[in-house]
Design an enzyme around this catalytic site. Structure first.
Site, PDB file in Angstrom:
ATOM      1  N   LYS A  74      43.489  76.624  35.085  1.00 36.63           N
ATOM      2  CA  LYS A  74      43.779  77.729  33.749  1.00 36.63           C
ATOM      3  C   LYS A  74      44.631  79.301  34.458  1.00 36.63           C
ATOM      4  O   LYS A  74      44.964  79.268  33.115  1.00 36.63           O
ATOM      5  CB  LYS A  74      42.173  78.137  34.280  1.00 36.63           C
ATOM      6  CG  LYS A  74      41.194  76.751  33.293  1.00 36.63           C
ATOM      7  CD  LYS A  74      40.132  77.498  33.150  1.00 36.63           C
ATOM      8  CE  LYS A  74      38.699  76.230  32.692  1.00 36.63           C
ATOM      9  NZ  LYS A  74      37.501  76.714  32.963  1.00 36.63           N
ATOM     10  N   ASN A  95      42.739  77.410  28.211  1.00 35.88           N
ATOM     11  CA  ASN A  95      42.388  75.931  28.379  1.00 35.88           C
ATOM     12  C   ASN A  95      42.254  75.241  27.593  1.00 35.88           C
ATOM     13  O   ASN A  95      41.805  74.402  27.761  1.00 35.88           O
ATOM     14  CB  ASN A  95      40.334  76.231  28.808  1.00 35.88           C
ATOM     15  CG  ASN A  95      39.891  76.782  28.190  1.00 35.88           C
ATOM     16  OD1 ASN A  95      39.982  76.535  26.710  1.00 35.88           O
ATOM     17  ND2 ASN A  95      38.557  76.446  27.810  1.00 35.88           N
ATOM     18  N   ASP A 111      36.710  78.954  27.129  1.00 30.71           N
ATOM     19  CA  ASP A 111      35.389  79.357  28.036  1.00 30.71           C
ATOM     20  C   ASP A 111      34.264  80.397  27.861  1.00 30.71           C
ATOM     21  O   ASP A 111      33.006  79.655  27.488  1.00 30.71           O
ATOM     22  CB  ASP A 111      35.918  79.864  29.522  1.00 30.71           C
ATOM     23  CG  ASP A 111      36.433  78.359  29.848  1.00 30.71           C
ATOM     24  OD1 ASP A 111      36.031  76.840  29.828  1.00 30.71           O
ATOM     25  OD2 ASP A 111      37.039  78.441  30.879  1.00 30.71           O
ATOM     26  N   GLY A 138      37.891  82.288  36.913  1.00 34.16           N
ATOM     27  CA  GLY A 138      39.052  81.789  35.563  1.00 34.16           C
ATOM     28  C   GLY A 138      37.672  81.827  34.334  1.00 34.16           C
ATOM     29  O   GLY A 138      37.773  82.753  33.335  1.00 34.16           O
ATOM     30  N   ALA A 139      37.211  80.746  34.548  1.00 30.00           N
ATOM     31  CA  ALA A 139      35.479  81.488  33.260  1.00 30.00           C
ATOM     32  C   ALA A 139      34.534  82.150  33.499  1.00 30.00           C
ATOM     33  O   ALA A 139      34.016  82.984  32.308  1.00 30.00           O
ATOM     34  CB  ALA A 139      34.616  79.619  33.643  1.00 30.00           C
ATOM     35  N   ARG A 164      38.250  92.484  42.738  1.00 28.99           N
ATOM     36  CA  ARG A 164      38.351  91.715  41.618  1.00 28.99           C
ATOM     37  C   ARG A 164      37.075  92.172  40.564  1.00 28.99           C
ATOM     38  O   ARG A 164      37.521  92.050  39.832  1.00 28.99           O
ATOM     39  CB  ARG A 164      38.380  90.104  41.625  1.00 28.99           C
ATOM     40  CG  ARG A 164      38.825  88.760  40.690  1.00 28.99           C
ATOM     41  CD  ARG A 164      38.959  87.274  41.310  1.00 28.99           C
ATOM     42  NE  ARG A 164      37.667  86.173  41.691  1.00 28.99           N
ATOM     43  CZ  ARG A 164      37.665  85.504  41.702  1.00 28.99           C
ATOM     44  NH1 ARG A 164      38.590  84.383  41.597  1.00 28.99           N
ATOM     45  NH2 ARG A 164      36.561  85.212  42.797  1.00 28.99           N
ATOM     46  N   GLY A 246      24.764  73.972  31.568  1.00 34.04           N
ATOM     47  CA  GLY A 246      26.700  73.897  30.953  1.00 34.04           C
ATOM     48  C   GLY A 246      26.559  73.308  29.572  1.00 34.04           C
ATOM     49  O   GLY A 246      27.960  73.503  29.435  1.00 34.04           O
TER      50      GLY A 246
END
Length: 276
Positions: A74, A95, A111, A138-139, A164, A246
């Protein structure tokens, strides 16, 4: 499906590794059949080290109309597209790629917006809520910006990589104005808890948050798209918490990605969210 494939069929590929649990090809191909679209979606398993070779070959395919991107590509795919949708510039990952007829590749990411849309379909709204997000990958990055943009009162971002998490919190606060900070994965005091880590995909994984710290009524969203309830969701329900797996996020991002690619998609068993 094979009888629908002709010499004019447009190709859509799902690129990632591994892809054994991927559900996008079934969803896309079912839609293509329903809409009588001359198109097909196929899984393209590409390891991280082989991405540049894949891109070189894919650029030569004149009938490639779009690419869906999942882990681990991604963020690396950002460097290979020609144009970025505003969502991708904000999040720093993509994505989905729309392959234009003039050869340009346009990248976007849905996402985060898909996660928020999935919550809204089931009557849950981040607006004016204190939200804990675990996972700044990423998500997680996409969800952080989307939740903040949806009007969250505050957003706490937790990640094993504390730097991060802190950098993402600063970026979200600067971009959206939402009160955002990094911190431990403590769910107490939050009305929405979102797990955007892979923890829960394997039965022996540790919990992303301590379920005993969950307050009854807290919405717990686990973005893992599995037919079985994750340990977090199971524990949360025992604490009196509503949960969401999800699935709604997957449908939400599929709707947005398909519209980005030019298809009209209406998922089953969902209604348009009310406006707050």
């Amino acid at each position: 499906m094979a009888s629908h494939i002709t010499g004019t069929t447009r190709l859509y590929g799902l690129v990632g590794h591994p892809l054994a649990a991927a559900k996008s090809p079934q969803l896309f191909n079912r839609l293509f059949i329903e809409q009588q679209a001359d198109a097909v979606c196929i899984p393209l398993e590409v390891k991280a080290d082989d991405l540049s070779s894949f891109v070189a070959g894919a650029r030569a395919l004149n009938n490639l109309a779009g690419i869906l991107i999942t882990m681990p590509h991604k963020q690396r795919m950002l460097a290979v597209v020609d144009e970025l949708h505003p969502t991708a510039r904000q999040v720093g990952a993509i994505n989905v790629i729309r392959c234009e007829t003039d050869g340009r590749w346009v990248g976007a990411v849905f996402d985060g917006l898909g996660c928020v849309l999935g919550m809204q379909w089931e009557g849950y709204y981040p607006a004016d809520k204190n939200v804990l997000l675990v996972g700044a990958g990423g998500a997680g990055r996409a969800i952080a910006f989307a939740v903040a943009s949806a009007g969250a009162r505050s957003l706490t971002i937790s990640d094993v990589d504390e730097q991060r998490a802190e950098e993402l919190a600063k970026a979200v606060a600067a971009e959206t104005g939402c009160i955002t900070h990094s911190g431990p994965p403590d769910p107490q005091g939050h009305e929405i808890v979102i797990n955007a880590t892979p923890l829960g995909m394997s039965k022996n994984d540790p919990m992303p948050v301590d379920p005993d710290r969950l307050e009854p009524g807290t919405l717990v969203v686990d973005i893992i798209n599995s037919p079985d309830s994750t340990p977090l969701c199971t524990a949360a329900r025992k604490r009196g918490c509503p949960t969401q797996d999800g699935g709604p996020m997957h449908k939400g991002q599929a709707l947005l990605a398909l519209r980005f690619l030019g298809f009209d998609y209406h998922p089953d068993n969902v209604t348009a969210p009310r406006q707050e």
